[in-house]
Every structure is written in structure tokens, then in C-alpha cells.
Design an enzyme around this catalytic site. Structure first.
Site, PDB file in Angstrom:
ATOM      1  N   ASN A   9      68.950  44.852  58.679  1.00 57.57           N
ATOM      2  CA  ASN A   9      68.107  44.229  59.699  1.00 57.57           C
ATOM      3  C   ASN A   9      66.675  44.600  59.337  1.00 57.57           C
ATOM      4  O   ASN A   9      66.253  45.727  59.566  1.00 57.57           O
ATOM      5  CB  ASN A   9      68.490  44.777  61.082  1.00 57.57           C
ATOM      6  CG  ASN A   9      67.535  44.301  62.168  1.00 57.57           C
ATOM      7  OD1 ASN A   9      66.676  43.444  61.919  1.00 57.57           O
ATOM      8  ND2 ASN A   9      67.668  44.845  63.364  1.00 57.57           N
ATOM      9  N   LYS A  11      64.041  43.709  60.643  1.00 58.87           N
ATOM     10  CA  LYS A  11      63.142  43.713  61.809  1.00 58.87           C
ATOM     11  C   LYS A  11      61.864  42.929  61.455  1.00 58.87           C
ATOM     12  O   LYS A  11      61.936  41.994  60.653  1.00 58.87           O
ATOM     13  CB  LYS A  11      62.874  45.143  62.282  1.00 58.87           C
ATOM     14  CG  LYS A  11      64.196  45.905  62.512  1.00 58.87           C
ATOM     15  CD  LYS A  11      64.073  47.177  63.272  1.00 58.87           C
ATOM     16  CE  LYS A  11      65.461  47.794  63.444  1.00 58.87           C
ATOM     17  NZ  LYS A  11      65.427  49.014  64.248  1.00 58.87           N
ATOM     18  N   HIS A  95      70.133  42.921  70.248  1.00 57.22           N
ATOM     19  CA  HIS A  95      69.616  44.166  69.686  1.00 57.22           C
ATOM     20  C   HIS A  95      68.864  44.922  70.793  1.00 57.22           C
ATOM     21  O   HIS A  95      68.202  44.304  71.632  1.00 57.22           O
ATOM     22  CB  HIS A  95      68.684  43.869  68.501  1.00 57.22           C
ATOM     23  CG  HIS A  95      68.346  45.115  67.737  1.00 57.22           C
ATOM     24  ND1 HIS A  95      67.403  46.007  68.178  1.00 57.22           N
ATOM     25  CD2 HIS A  95      68.872  45.630  66.595  1.00 57.22           C
ATOM     26  CE1 HIS A  95      67.349  47.028  67.314  1.00 57.22           C
ATOM     27  NE2 HIS A  95      68.229  46.821  66.348  1.00 57.22           N
ATOM     28  N   GLU A  97      66.176  46.454  70.814  1.00 53.42           N
ATOM     29  CA  GLU A  97      64.735  46.181  70.880  1.00 53.42           C
ATOM     30  C   GLU A  97      64.467  44.904  71.671  1.00 53.42           C
ATOM     31  O   GLU A  97      63.434  44.770  72.328  1.00 53.42           O
ATOM     32  CB  GLU A  97      64.153  46.100  69.449  1.00 53.42           C
ATOM     33  CG  GLU A  97      64.058  47.497  68.839  1.00 53.42           C
ATOM     34  CD  GLU A  97      64.163  47.548  67.337  1.00 53.42           C
ATOM     35  OE1 GLU A  97      64.010  46.519  66.665  1.00 53.42           O
ATOM     36  OE2 GLU A  97      64.423  48.661  66.820  1.00 53.42           O
ATOM     37  N   GLU A 167      74.962  50.654  68.319  1.00 51.20           N
ATOM     38  CA  GLU A 167      73.695  51.268  67.941  1.00 51.20           C
ATOM     39  C   GLU A 167      73.155  52.086  69.115  1.00 51.20           C
ATOM     40  O   GLU A 167      72.538  51.507  70.030  1.00 51.20           O
ATOM     41  CB  GLU A 167      72.668  50.188  67.567  1.00 51.20           C
ATOM     42  CG  GLU A 167      73.088  49.319  66.406  1.00 51.20           C
ATOM     43  CD  GLU A 167      71.881  48.700  65.693  1.00 51.20           C
ATOM     44  OE1 GLU A 167      71.876  48.736  64.468  1.00 51.20           O
ATOM     45  OE2 GLU A 167      70.955  48.213  66.367  1.00 51.20           O
ATOM     46  N   GLY A 173      65.755  54.371  64.349  1.00 50.66           N
ATOM     47  CA  GLY A 173      64.414  54.642  63.824  1.00 50.66           C
ATOM     48  C   GLY A 173      63.911  56.042  64.102  1.00 50.66           C
ATOM     49  O   GLY A 173      62.730  56.326  63.949  1.00 50.66           O
ATOM     50  N   SER A 205      69.664  54.985  62.099  1.00 52.09           N
ATOM     51  CA  SER A 205      69.277  55.987  61.087  1.00 52.09           C
ATOM     52  C   SER A 205      70.341  56.184  59.998  1.00 52.09           C
ATOM     53  O   SER A 205      70.536  57.305  59.513  1.00 52.09           O
ATOM     54  CB  SER A 205      68.916  57.318  61.755  1.00 52.09           C
ATOM     55  OG  SER A 205      67.782  57.155  62.594  1.00 52.09           O
TER      56      SER A 205
END
Ligand code: 13P
Length: 246
Positions: A9, A11, A95, A97, A167, A173, A205
Site C-alpha cells: 500500500n 499510500k 483502511h 486512515e 491492521e 507507521g 510495521s
């Protein structure tokens, strides 16, 4: 046997100049990684560049989001049929985010999941708890609720194709990876709700250094890789770590 999947991904990273060598390196090396399917989920403007660079390599193309709507007056949105038109196989939905920063609800994520499937895309449904939720002992309840919203709308059979990515938000991150015990516990819980053949990825991570320990877990079928997927050699090393040892 569930085919291992390692998906990058990217991003909101990349440029045409940066993407070219990265895609080329992945396209060249990935076919030799037997038994592991690789995918890259790139920002929308780079779909055409990635489709061209990956053609014939067996590396799948994916998007990071998809509209829940059909073509129409939805300024700024990208619908599933457009992604299919560019040769996408995967679309990430839900996701963290997007849930956190763009207010996507479980309901909306379920609609996106349905739109992706309806156009022949394979949704990668992301679920995961925040640190506060984990510390409150609510991990199972949170990921269960996120998955249930999709099951209610699409049904369990949708997971004959669809992929789940667990996740934990606190591991994304941050350099903090969930321990193998934490990961296996959640994956086993998710597996009970879907089908034996459903692929369940871990994300958060993942690096070449910790990938093998995570991929050795019985209910982990690969990874959804953020930062480490931006370095071709690191991404490829993670994909090699996903090869079955037996
Ligand atoms: P990192 O691998 O950078 O932690 O990101 C994980 C992720 O969010 C993949 O979707």
C-alpha cells in the site's frame, strides 16, 4: 491451500520518476517468488503507469480506495468500473486512515466492499483497533463490528474471494508490530466469521526483519505493507519471507 498474498500500500507516496524503477524491480523479481502473489496498490493517478510496468509480470494492481457509487455526479470520486478499466484486481476498503481522517463509517465501508465485488474487483477489507480500544480489552468487539457490517450486507460467501487485512491502528507507521500471539488471536477470531479459504493478511510495521515470524502463524496468509513497500528490495524480501517452507 490459501495462496499467500503480499500487497504493497503505497499510500500517498510516489512520483512518475520514482515509481518507474520501483515497479520495474518488482515486475522483474516477483515471478521468481513461487507460491506468493504480489500486488501493489498505487495512488489513482499512477494506475496507468503501474498497469503498463507490471503487464505480463503476474504482479497484481490495486487501488487504495473505491467509491461506493456507480458512475455519476460524484465530483472527485473514482468508481469500481474505472478501476477495473485500468486492470485493477484489488481495491483496499476501510483502511484505518480513511476511517479516521475521512470519517468512513462501517456502513460506507460495506457499501464500498459491495461496489468493488460487483465490478469483479477483490476487496481488501481493513479492520483494526486503536490503542485505547486494545487497552480497554475491546479488540475483539471492534474488529468483530467492522467485519459484521460487511457480512450483513454482502454475506459470508463474499469472502470466497474477498481478502481481510488486520491492521492494528497503533502498529501502522509506528515501528510497533503486534506480537505474533496478538496477531494469531485476532486472525483466528476473524477466521471463525468468514470461510476457511479466506485470506487474512496482517498489516502494521511489517519489515523484512519481522515478516517471517508473522507469516509462520497459522492464520496469517500474507501482509499489507505500507512504508516498507516503497523500497523494492525490502518489499521483495517480505514477499520471499511469505513463501511456504513446507
Ligand atoms: P506500515 O507498514 O507503514 O506500518 O503501514 C501499514 C499499512 O497501513 C498498510 O495498509
Amino acid at each position: 491451500m490459501r495462496t499467500r498474498l503480499v500487497a504493497g500500500n503505497w499510500k500517498m507516496h510516489g512520483s512518475r520518476a520514482e515509481n518507474g524503477p520501483r515497479l520495474k524491480a518488482i515486475a522483474q523479481a516477483a515471478p521468481a517468488i513461487a507460491g506468493v502473489e504480489c500486488a501493489v496498490c498505487v495512488p489513482f493517478p499512477y494506475l496507468a503507469q503501474a498497469a503498463e510496468a507490471l503487464a505480463g509480470s503476474g504482479v497484481a494492481l490495486g487501488a487504495q480506495n473505491v467509491s461506493e457509487h456507480e458512475p455519476g455526479a460524484w465530483t472527485g470520486e473514482v468508481c469500481a468500473s474505472m478501476l477495473a478499466d485500468f486492470g485493477c484486481r484489488y481495491a483496499i476498503v476501510g483502511h484505518s486512515e480513511r476511517r479516521q481522517h475521512f470519517g468512513e463509517s462501517d456502513r460506507q465501508v460495506a457499501a464500498k466492499f459491495g461496489a468493488a465485488l460487483a465490478h469483479g474487483l477483490v476487496p481488501i477489507l481493513c479492520v483494526g483497533e486503536t490503542l485505547a480500544e486494545r487497552e480497554a480489552g475491546r479488540t475483539g468487539e471492534v474488529v468483530g463490528r467492522q467485519l459484521e457490517a460487511v457480512l450483513e450486507r454482502a454475506g459470508r460467501q463474499a469472502f470466497a474471494q474477498a481478502v481481510i487485512a488486520y491492521e492494528p491502528v497503533w502498529a501502522i507507521g509506528t515501528g510497533k508490530t503486534a506480537t505474533p500471539a496478538m496477531v494469531q488471536e485476532v486472525h483466528a477470531l476473524l477466521r471463525e466469521q468468514v470461510l476457511p479459504q479466506t485470506r487474512i493478511l496482517y498489516g502494521g510495521s511489517v519489515k523484512a526483519a519481522n515478516a517471517a515470524a508473522l507469516f509462520a502463524l497459522p492464520d496469517v496468509d500474507g501482509g499489507l505493507i505500507g512504508g516498507a513497500s516503497l523500497v523494492a528490495e525490502e518489499f521483495l524480501a517480505i514477499a520471499r519471507a511469505a513463501q511456504r517452507k513446507d
